[in-house]
Write a protein that holds these residues in place. Structure first.
Motif, PDB file in Angstrom:
ATOM      1  N   SER A  47       0.787  -1.384  -0.143  1.00  0.00           N
ATOM      2  CA  SER A  47       0.045   0.041   0.023  1.00  0.00           C
ATOM      3  C   SER A  47       0.923   1.241  -0.194  1.00  0.00           C
ATOM      4  O   SER A  47       1.705   1.399   1.050  1.00  0.00           O
ATOM      5  CB  SER A  47      -0.915  -0.077   1.419  1.00  0.00           C
ATOM      6  OG  SER A  47      -1.852  -1.170   1.173  1.00  0.00           O
ATOM      7  N   ARG A  48       0.833   1.938  -0.908  1.00  0.00           N
ATOM      8  CA  ARG A  48       1.700   3.052  -1.273  1.00  0.00           C
ATOM      9  C   ARG A  48       0.861   4.738  -0.945  1.00  0.00           C
ATOM     10  O   ARG A  48      -0.274   4.552  -1.066  1.00  0.00           O
ATOM     11  CB  ARG A  48       2.287   3.013  -2.630  1.00  0.00           C
ATOM     12  CG  ARG A  48       3.143   1.831  -2.939  1.00  0.00           C
ATOM     13  CD  ARG A  48       3.773   1.790  -4.367  1.00  0.00           C
ATOM     14  NE  ARG A  48       4.602   0.886  -4.559  1.00  0.00           N
ATOM     15  CZ  ARG A  48       6.048   1.163  -4.643  1.00  0.00           C
ATOM     16  NH1 ARG A  48       6.643   2.130  -4.083  1.00  0.00           N
ATOM     17  NH2 ARG A  48       6.668  -0.310  -4.985  1.00  0.00           N
ATOM     18  N   ILE A  49       1.751   5.446  -0.729  1.00  0.00           N
ATOM     19  CA  ILE A  49       1.206   7.022  -0.509  1.00  0.00           C
ATOM     20  C   ILE A  49       0.513   7.296  -1.886  1.00  0.00           C
ATOM     21  O   ILE A  49       1.152   6.827  -3.144  1.00  0.00           O
ATOM     22  CB  ILE A  49       2.413   7.827  -0.305  1.00  0.00           C
ATOM     23  CG1 ILE A  49       3.141   7.511   1.220  1.00  0.00           C
ATOM     24  CG2 ILE A  49       2.000   9.299  -0.450  1.00  0.00           C
ATOM     25  CD1 ILE A  49       4.166   8.378   1.465  1.00  0.00           C
ATOM     26  N   GLY A  50      -0.576   7.922  -1.731  1.00  0.00           N
ATOM     27  CA  GLY A  50      -1.290   8.431  -3.343  1.00  0.00           C
ATOM     28  C   GLY A  50      -2.347   7.250  -3.493  1.00  0.00           C
ATOM     29  O   GLY A  50      -3.074   7.543  -4.556  1.00  0.00           O
ATOM     30  N   TYR A  51      -2.519   6.166  -2.826  1.00  0.00           N
ATOM     31  CA  TYR A  51      -3.411   5.058  -3.289  1.00  0.00           C
ATOM     32  C   TYR A  51      -4.723   5.543  -2.670  1.00  0.00           C
ATOM     33  O   TYR A  51      -4.954   6.151  -1.722  1.00  0.00           O
ATOM     34  CB  TYR A  51      -2.904   3.649  -2.595  1.00  0.00           C
ATOM     35  CG  TYR A  51      -2.198   3.001  -3.274  1.00  0.00           C
ATOM     36  CD1 TYR A  51      -1.334   3.557  -4.312  1.00  0.00           C
ATOM     37  CD2 TYR A  51      -2.042   1.444  -3.327  1.00  0.00           C
ATOM     38  CE1 TYR A  51      -0.316   2.764  -5.053  1.00  0.00           C
ATOM     39  CE2 TYR A  51      -1.242   0.760  -3.980  1.00  0.00           C
ATOM     40  CZ  TYR A  51       0.008   1.303  -4.904  1.00  0.00           C
ATOM     41  OH  TYR A  51       0.842   0.428  -5.594  1.00  0.00           O
ATOM     42  N   GLU A  52      -5.798   4.971  -3.565  1.00  0.00           N
ATOM     43  CA  GLU A  52      -7.174   5.627  -3.381  1.00  0.00           C
ATOM     44  C   GLU A  52      -7.810   4.602  -2.372  1.00  0.00           C
ATOM     45  O   GLU A  52      -7.478   3.317  -2.334  1.00  0.00           O
ATOM     46  CB  GLU A  52      -7.804   5.238  -4.767  1.00  0.00           C
ATOM     47  CG  GLU A  52      -9.303   5.629  -4.916  1.00  0.00           C
ATOM     48  CD  GLU A  52      -9.690   6.991  -4.748  1.00  0.00           C
ATOM     49  OE1 GLU A  52     -10.828   7.353  -4.382  1.00  0.00           O
ATOM     50  OE2 GLU A  52      -8.761   7.989  -5.160  1.00  0.00           O
ATOM     51  N   LEU A  53      -8.653   5.132  -1.566  1.00  0.00           N
ATOM     52  CA  LEU A  53      -9.452   4.354  -0.677  1.00  0.00           C
ATOM     53  C   LEU A  53     -11.091   4.377  -1.271  1.00  0.00           C
ATOM     54  O   LEU A  53     -11.550   5.413  -1.525  1.00  0.00           O
ATOM     55  CB  LEU A  53      -9.603   5.140   0.670  1.00  0.00           C
ATOM     56  CG  LEU A  53      -7.883   5.385   1.222  1.00  0.00           C
ATOM     57  CD1 LEU A  53      -8.182   6.070   2.442  1.00  0.00           C
ATOM     58  CD2 LEU A  53      -7.574   4.109   1.632  1.00  0.00           C
ATOM     59  N   LYS A  54     -11.604   3.142  -1.189  1.00  0.00           N
ATOM     60  CA  LYS A  54     -13.027   3.075  -1.720  1.00  0.00           C
ATOM     61  C   LYS A  54     -13.609   2.276  -0.653  1.00  0.00           C
ATOM     62  O   LYS A  54     -13.089   1.661   0.359  1.00  0.00           O
ATOM     63  CB  LYS A  54     -13.012   2.403  -3.049  1.00  0.00           C
ATOM     64  CG  LYS A  54     -12.267   2.887  -4.078  1.00  0.00           C
ATOM     65  CD  LYS A  54     -12.308   2.018  -5.540  1.00  0.00           C
ATOM     66  CE  LYS A  54     -11.342   2.893  -6.372  1.00  0.00           C
ATOM     67  NZ  LYS A  54     -11.549   2.005  -7.765  1.00  0.00           N
ATOM     68  N   HIS A  55     -14.964   2.097  -0.948  1.00  0.00           N
ATOM     69  CA  HIS A  55     -15.873   1.305  -0.016  1.00  0.00           C
ATOM     70  C   HIS A  55     -15.333  -0.230  -0.323  1.00  0.00           C
ATOM     71  O   HIS A  55     -14.968  -0.389  -1.101  1.00  0.00           O
ATOM     72  CB  HIS A  55     -17.351   1.309  -0.548  1.00  0.00           C
ATOM     73  CG  HIS A  55     -18.300   0.728   0.193  1.00  0.00           C
ATOM     74  ND1 HIS A  55     -18.322  -0.938   0.174  1.00  0.00           N
ATOM     75  CD2 HIS A  55     -19.213   1.035   1.182  1.00  0.00           C
ATOM     76  CE1 HIS A  55     -19.349  -0.993   1.258  1.00  0.00           C
ATOM     77  NE2 HIS A  55     -20.017  -0.148   1.342  1.00  0.00           N
ATOM     78  N   PRO A  56     -15.264  -1.000   1.062  1.00  0.00           N
ATOM     79  CA  PRO A  56     -14.817  -2.006   1.019  1.00  0.00           C
ATOM     80  C   PRO A  56     -15.186  -3.226  -0.204  1.00  0.00           C
ATOM     81  O   PRO A  56     -14.641  -4.325  -0.479  1.00  0.00           O
ATOM     82  CB  PRO A  56     -14.855  -2.816   2.409  1.00  0.00           C
ATOM     83  CG  PRO A  56     -15.921  -1.964   2.961  1.00  0.00           C
ATOM     84  CD  PRO A  56     -15.722  -0.750   2.300  1.00  0.00           C
TER      85      PRO A  56
END
Length: 383
Positions: free
Chosen positions: A370-379
């Motif tokens: 998991s890198r800086i800048g990765y997107e977060l979404k509904h699981p």
């Protein structure tokens, strides 16, 4: 006949509801009928024994009503699979602390030592040290400004502004996030040591998401500003990092964080690009399972402790070399000559501490870093 038809209709609707509910919950095929909670378990671990998707645990949880606090689960409690794919608890001896959402031992330093505030310039600060030292530690004295009215015996946490999280205006589809390192006064720099790694230097016109404060140690006021003295005396009374001029003070909180929470999906759908990973603790630029990450969303977006996000690598923008040629630099392709590739799933993260615009989460599982800048979404996001 009418009554029979109504009953049949009601039964059909009920069966459809149950079938849809069961499909949504997706119980594990190898789930146990009962499970005895053990020391060291977490709610994520327990939920994962019954569900393919642990964040749906609140949907199937049904504690016995006679239990005083049905939201707490203790070692020795018996979790059993009840009617219609719901689980209930039979109270055990309850002689130990309740289980937590995530492994407490792995996040305790972040619960105790990190917080995010909107501003810090108004906080009291260290103006000098005993014998004009450059650094002071336990048993030594610091002189502070801004606590003139504090009585002797008042305890403070000594904190240091380490980074500033920011959000720039939207570029194409997404918000752009940055993280600035801060010097001893809390002003921007590029090289001060801190818990997080740099991602991007934000501009001056960006929204400030918050300032991260690292707790160094604690101290107790022994003397106020008396007899013409313009600084109060603070005795450093705990082990920790060394104190220097410019460090700030905040009152010690008896219990500054929540330890009991259930994993659950976000309360609302966030616009694409709004929620990103903005920092990874103690890593160059990425982390894996059981690493702590800083997220660009907080309570104002409806995020609370236990919120689960899926983590996605943002799809690359690539030139269509088949159609427009292969012997050119990517920078020479126009927007109409590039293609956006799909986002790539990386893992899941659960929030364990929330502030207004920033939160901290623990990576619970992942199939890639998991890198800086990765997107977060509904699981449950499919892509």
């Amino acid at each position: 006949m009418r009554v029979t038809h109504t009953m049949r209709t009601a039964c059909a609707v009920a069966l459809l509801t149950v079938a849809t509910y069961a499909a949504a919950v997706e119980m594990r095929g190898d789930h146990p009928d009962t499970y005895v909670v053990k020391r060291g378990d977490t709610l994520w671990d327990i939920a994962g024994r019954f569900l393919k998707r642990p964040w749906l645990w609140p949907e199937i949880w049904q504690a016995n009503p006679q239990i005083q606090n049905p939201h707490l689960i203790y070692p020795g409690d018996i979790i059993s699979l009840a009617y219609l794919n719901r689980v209930a608890v039979q109270e055990g001896p309850r002689q130990e602390a309740p289980v937590t959402g995530v492994p407490l031992s792995e996040i305790e330093p972040f619960l105790k030592n990190l917080r995010v505030v909107d501003q810090f310039e108004q906080l009291p600060y260290v103006v000098g040290l005993e014998e004009d030292r450059l650094l002071s530690a336990k048993g030594q004295v610091a002189y502070v400004k801004g606590v003139a009215d504090a009585p002797a015996g008042q305890r403070y946490a000594i904190v240091r502004p380490s980074v500033r999280f920011t959000r720039l205006d939207r570029v194409n589809c997404c918000d752009i996030f940055g993280k600035d390192d801060l010097d001893f006064r809390g002003r921007r720099t590029l090289d001060s040591a801190n818990y997080w790694t740099s991602v991007a230097l934000a501009g001056d016109n960006s929204e400030v998401l918050g300032y991260e404060l690292v707790q160094l140690t604690t101290g107790t006021i022994s003397r106020g500003e008396v007899g013409g003295i313009e600084a109060s005396t603070l005795v450093i009374d705990d082990e920790g990092r060394e104190v220097r001029v410019g460090d700030r003070l905040i009152a010690v909180e008896a219990q500054p964080y929540d330890l009991q929470f259930f994993p659950h999906p976000p309360k609302q759908q966030l616009d694409y690009g709004r929620a990103r990973i903005v920092g990874v603790a103690d890593q160059v630029a990425f982390g894996g399972p059981r690493d702590v990450v800083a997220l660009s969303v907080g309570s104002r977006e409806g995020v609370d402790n236990g919120t689960v996000f899926s983590i996605w690598r943002v799809g690359s923008e690539v030139p269509d070399r088949v159609k427009y040629g292969t012997n050119r630099s990517p920078d020479l392709f126009s927007k109409s000559q590039t293609l956006r590739l799909p986002d790539e799933f990386a893992g899941h993260v659960m929030v364990f501490r929330t502030f207004d615009k920033v939160s901290y989460g623990l990576v619970m599982e992942s199939i890639k870093p998991s890198r800086i800048g990765y997107e977060l979404k509904h699981p449950d996001a499919p892509y």
